[in-house]
Scaffold this motif. Structure first.
Motif, PDB file in Angstrom:
ATOM      1  N   ASP A 130     -28.041 -30.453 -29.818  1.00  0.00           N
ATOM      2  CA  ASP A 130     -27.794 -31.860 -30.143  1.00  0.00           C
ATOM      3  C   ASP A 130     -27.599 -32.081 -31.644  1.00  0.00           C
ATOM      4  O   ASP A 130     -26.921 -33.040 -32.045  1.00  0.00           O
ATOM      5  N   TRP A 131     -28.213 -31.208 -32.463  1.00  0.00           N
ATOM      6  CA  TRP A 131     -28.137 -31.358 -33.911  1.00  0.00           C
ATOM      7  C   TRP A 131     -27.124 -30.408 -34.547  1.00  0.00           C
ATOM      8  O   TRP A 131     -26.847 -30.520 -35.750  1.00  0.00           O
ATOM      9  N   ALA A 136     -23.845 -28.414 -38.974  1.00  0.00           N
ATOM     10  CA  ALA A 136     -22.633 -27.731 -39.444  1.00  0.00           C
ATOM     11  C   ALA A 136     -21.925 -28.564 -40.508  1.00  0.00           C
ATOM     12  O   ALA A 136     -21.445 -28.040 -41.518  1.00  0.00           O
ATOM     13  N   ALA A 137     -21.860 -29.880 -40.291  1.00  0.00           N
ATOM     14  CA  ALA A 137     -21.237 -30.761 -41.283  1.00  0.00           C
ATOM     15  C   ALA A 137     -21.994 -30.708 -42.610  1.00  0.00           C
ATOM     16  O   ALA A 137     -21.383 -30.744 -43.686  1.00  0.00           O
ATOM     17  N   ALA A 138     -23.324 -30.600 -42.544  1.00  0.00           N
ATOM     18  CA  ALA A 138     -24.109 -30.492 -43.773  1.00  0.00           C
ATOM     19  C   ALA A 138     -23.828 -29.176 -44.492  1.00  0.00           C
ATOM     20  O   ALA A 138     -23.797 -29.126 -45.728  1.00  0.00           O
ATOM     21  N   TRP A 157     -17.039 -24.970 -41.365  1.00  0.00           N
ATOM     22  CA  TRP A 157     -18.253 -24.873 -40.557  1.00  0.00           C
ATOM     23  C   TRP A 157     -18.092 -25.663 -39.274  1.00  0.00           C
ATOM     24  O   TRP A 157     -17.671 -26.824 -39.288  1.00  0.00           O
ATOM     25  N   THR A 158     -18.436 -25.027 -38.164  1.00  0.00           N
ATOM     26  CA  THR A 158     -18.487 -25.668 -36.859  1.00  0.00           C
ATOM     27  C   THR A 158     -19.847 -25.355 -36.239  1.00  0.00           C
ATOM     28  O   THR A 158     -20.557 -24.450 -36.702  1.00  0.00           O
ATOM     29  N   ALA A 159     -20.197 -26.067 -35.186  1.00  0.00           N
ATOM     30  CA  ALA A 159     -21.459 -25.786 -34.494  1.00  0.00           C
ATOM     31  C   ALA A 159     -21.465 -24.355 -33.974  1.00  0.00           C
ATOM     32  O   ALA A 159     -22.492 -23.668 -34.040  1.00  0.00           O
ATOM     33  N   GLN A 160     -20.315 -23.885 -33.475  1.00  0.00           N
ATOM     34  CA  GLN A 160     -20.250 -22.524 -32.941  1.00  0.00           C
ATOM     35  C   GLN A 160     -20.456 -21.490 -34.039  1.00  0.00           C
ATOM     36  O   GLN A 160     -21.191 -20.514 -33.855  1.00  0.00           O
ATOM     37  N   ARG A 161     -19.827 -21.700 -35.193  1.00  0.00           N
ATOM     38  CA  ARG A 161     -19.983 -20.744 -36.291  1.00  0.00           C
ATOM     39  C   ARG A 161     -21.429 -20.729 -36.784  1.00  0.00           C
ATOM     40  O   ARG A 161     -21.985 -19.672 -37.060  1.00  0.00           O
ATOM     41  N   LEU A 162     -22.041 -21.893 -36.887  1.00  0.00           N
ATOM     42  CA  LEU A 162     -23.433 -21.979 -37.308  1.00  0.00           C
ATOM     43  C   LEU A 162     -24.327 -21.184 -36.363  1.00  0.00           C
ATOM     44  O   LEU A 162     -25.153 -20.374 -36.798  1.00  0.00           O
ATOM     45  N   GLU A 187     -27.472 -38.249 -39.085  1.00  0.00           N
ATOM     46  CA  GLU A 187     -26.833 -37.384 -40.086  1.00  0.00           C
ATOM     47  C   GLU A 187     -27.874 -36.449 -40.688  1.00  0.00           C
ATOM     48  O   GLU A 187     -29.007 -36.849 -40.952  1.00  0.00           O
ATOM     49  N   VAL A 188     -27.493 -35.196 -40.899  1.00  0.00           N
ATOM     50  CA  VAL A 188     -28.332 -34.270 -41.648  1.00  0.00           C
ATOM     51  C   VAL A 188     -28.004 -34.475 -43.121  1.00  0.00           C
ATOM     52  O   VAL A 188     -26.938 -34.095 -43.595  1.00  0.00           O
TER      53      VAL A 188
END
Length: 275
Positions: A130-131, A136-138, A157-162, A187-188
């Motif tokens: 969920d986060w 990833a955006a952060a 950066w993407t969620a998958q790469r993270l 938002e982070v």
């Protein structure tokens, strides 16, 4: 156990019967297939000044040229034989840095710092799904961190790469934790990461610490790092030291570290050469 790197293809060499070793990472990610990172080029002290290091470098260089690479970088300690050798074969220091260390007392306080308007969350292992997009955006805010004249380009950066890069740490047996300052809107705003290569060991590595530009000036960098140290000490009772690198030109982060008790240990640099 051997774990395949997420960012590229490793190539290894040895010289003699353990006289020396070299390890190269050929980046395969988009935008970095022109460069590589020399993880290791080491020669046993008693074998130095016998051409072992030069022979290993020639094998590395041949591989780089064969793979169409136009540059290669390495992290080198300053003021020692590594720097002298690197400069002798054409490397230049393109990003001066230093290692800093924070001593962790046996009974570190566990009181969370005050962060009005933000909530401090701690995630062990992978960032929750969920986060992950917000985290990833952060990570993308690292784009304004000093990189000197490095040829390596920052990736999207993407969620998958993270998750892929975090899973690599876990697959190698390490323990990863993230502390994030988040907003009510999801938002982070800031985060920091810590890794114990040996979860039962006494030392940890501080990875990225980032505060998004819109949230700077609120002490979030200090807050997430202070909370991380307390959380790590509680989770790992044997932990006594946290180390990290900071670029010399990154004055704000050096000030944060100094306020938290980090002390400079030794100079290092990202050295690079063009082929």
């Amino acid at each position: 156990m051997r774990v395949t790197p997420a960012r590229g293809r490793p190539v290894l060499w040895t010289a003699g019967e353990g006289a020396g070793v070299a390890a190269l990472l050929l980046f395969t990610e988009e935008g970095n297939t022109h460069t590589a990172f020399l993880d290791v080029l080491a020669v046993r002290p008693e074998e130095r000044r016998r051409g072992v290091g030069t022979a290993l470098w020639e094998r590395v260089r041949e591989e780089l040229l064969a793979q169409g690479r136009t540059s290669v970088a390495a992290m080198v300690d300053l003021g020692g034989p590594g720097q002298a050798f690197a400069e002798a074969i054409g490397f230049e220091n393109v990003l001066p840095m230093a290692w800093y260390a924070q001593e962790i007392p046996a009974a570190a306080p566990d009181r969370a710092p005050r962060t009005p308007g933000y909530e401090l969350l701690t995630w062990h292992g992978l960032v929750p799904d969920d986060w992950a997009p917000a985290a990833a955006a952060a990570h993308a805010a690292m784009e304004d961190a000093p990189t000197g004249d490095m040829d390596e380009r920052i990736q999207t950066w993407t969620a998958q790469r993270l998750h892929t890069l975090q899973q690599l740490i876990l697959d190698r047996g390490g323990d990863l934790s993230t502390v994030a300052a988040v907003t009510p809107e999801g938002e982070v705003a800031a985060y920091t990461e810590i890794v114990l290569p040996d979860p039962d060991g006494t030392s940890a590595l501080q990875y990225d610490t980032v505060v998004l530009p819109a949230h700077r000036g609120h002490g979030l960098g200090r807050a997430v790092k202070r909370h991380m140290a307390a959380q790590a000490a509680a989770r790992h009772p044997r932990l006594r030291r946290i180390t990290t690198t900071v670029a010399d030109e990154n004055g704000p982060m050096r000030a944060v570290n100094e306020a938290l008790g980090y002390r400079r240990e030794r100079g290092v640099g990202i050295f690079q050469t063009k082929l």
